[in-house]
Design an enzyme around this catalytic site. Sequence first.
Site, PDB file in Angstrom:
ATOM      1  N   ASN A 144       0.975  -1.694  -0.011  1.00 32.21           N
ATOM      2  CA  ASN A 144      -0.126  -0.280   0.261  1.00 32.21           C
ATOM      3  C   ASN A 144       0.368   1.170   0.081  1.00 32.21           C
ATOM      4  O   ASN A 144       2.043   1.675   0.024  1.00 32.21           O
ATOM      5  CB  ASN A 144      -1.144  -0.198   1.221  1.00 32.21           C
ATOM      6  CG  ASN A 144      -2.199  -0.645   1.084  1.00 32.21           C
ATOM      7  OD1 ASN A 144      -3.031  -0.994   0.141  1.00 32.21           O
ATOM      8  ND2 ASN A 144      -2.750  -1.789   1.905  1.00 32.21           N
ATOM      9  N   TYR A 244     -13.574   1.141   3.556  1.00 33.65           N
ATOM     10  CA  TYR A 244     -12.904   2.655   3.128  1.00 33.65           C
ATOM     11  C   TYR A 244     -13.185   3.628   2.664  1.00 33.65           C
ATOM     12  O   TYR A 244     -13.109   4.864   3.571  1.00 33.65           O
ATOM     13  CB  TYR A 244     -11.543   1.868   2.398  1.00 33.65           C
ATOM     14  CG  TYR A 244     -10.449   1.241   2.448  1.00 33.65           C
ATOM     15  CD1 TYR A 244      -9.155   1.444   3.176  1.00 33.65           C
ATOM     16  CD2 TYR A 244     -10.193  -0.036   2.397  1.00 33.65           C
ATOM     17  CE1 TYR A 244      -8.100   1.283   3.708  1.00 33.65           C
ATOM     18  CE2 TYR A 244      -9.264  -1.453   2.442  1.00 33.65           C
ATOM     19  CZ  TYR A 244      -8.370  -0.722   3.637  1.00 33.65           C
ATOM     20  OH  TYR A 244      -7.748  -0.768   3.346  1.00 33.65           O
TER      21      TYR A 244
END
Length: 421
Positions: A144, A244
């Site tokens: 990420n 998210y």
Amino acid sequence: MKLTVVGGGSTYTPELVDGFARLRDTLPVEELVLVDPAADRLELVGGLARRIFAQQGHPGRIVTTADLNAAVDGADAVLLQLRVGGQAAREQDETWPLECGCVGQETTGAGGLAKALRTVPVVLDIAERVRRTNPDAWIIDFTNPVGIVTRALLQNGHKAIGLCNVAIGLQRKFAALLGVEASDVHLDHVGLNHLTWETGVRLGGPEGEDVLPRLLTDHGDTIAADLRLPRPLLTRLGVVPSYYLRYYYAHDEVVDELRTKPSRAAEVAAMERQLLDLYADPALTEKPALLAKRGGAYYSEAAVDLAAALLGGTGSPYQVVNTYNKGTLPFLPDDAVIEGQAAVGPKGATPLPVRTVNPLYAGLMAGVTAYEHLALEAALHGGRDRVFRALLAHPLIGQHGYADRLTDQLIAHNREHLAWA
């Protein structure tokens, strides 16, 4: 077939190894190399990895090393799962943005930018080493922020593709709710990494029956509870956002929560200590149940499926990946990295056509894409002004006073990882 995992000392790795062992007919790995500079962790993880292979009768060889060049030499695919700065840096990413009333999170907002600035130069150095020793190897990025890292790799001409476990997790969840096999569920998965919506849930393939309305009617309460979003919101949207999106749809509520409880980094660090103690037990021959709480659910299945499709054409024909837009979403630049369904094979990934995207989602995608462009500029070239512009562009920040304060904080907390600071 030789596969190399960079960041092989991660506590995630036994999840991946378990998948390689169980799915060896799909992906026949002959040599698995785990590379990591943390020798103590690598020894524990490597030991368990060998025991998992042995327990499941896998004939492959597992090698552990700190020598990156040797690890990637001759590899057919290199999987990236590294964390520059470790959990200590993540702890910072999740805390100092809260001082400005902004979400503290490792992949989005100011914390996500900090992680990108630390990570992109390191990943590009690794990719250059792969290209020098084995230019035909695929680079599969699980590190990420996947969208920004994958865009950096692609812009520098690397043979790369990004992977996230959000889609496969939702696919498995929806299949269980519907009482069907996961392979029967095809998601109309649209967006950017960690900014996606399921606009359709189809049975049998891309042209199958869309059962999303039925899912929301029959199981909306369960889905909403998993996402920690109100059921009426899902009804009004008519889609299933990734979890998210809660950072956007309930930002202030999330900030209040984060200020009153231990950070996720602290929780994970404690869990990792427990996991490493378990890994040290020579009697342990399978991934422990605790690992399921670490995150990365179904990562192994997704990684095996993707690697199999890229290397031998034997994986699922359609997979959710991160790759260049190339006109798929006409409101985004061609070189934006999107996350969606693609036809995947030895030549790479070709995004499937996407039905018209509602402006409610298209607008947010466009805003975050602009931020990701500026974030990559900051990661590649450095400088306070570039960091400031990226923060100012982020939809979760957007005010010059916040952007100024966050810029100073980001640089102060990450100076040791920023060559230009």
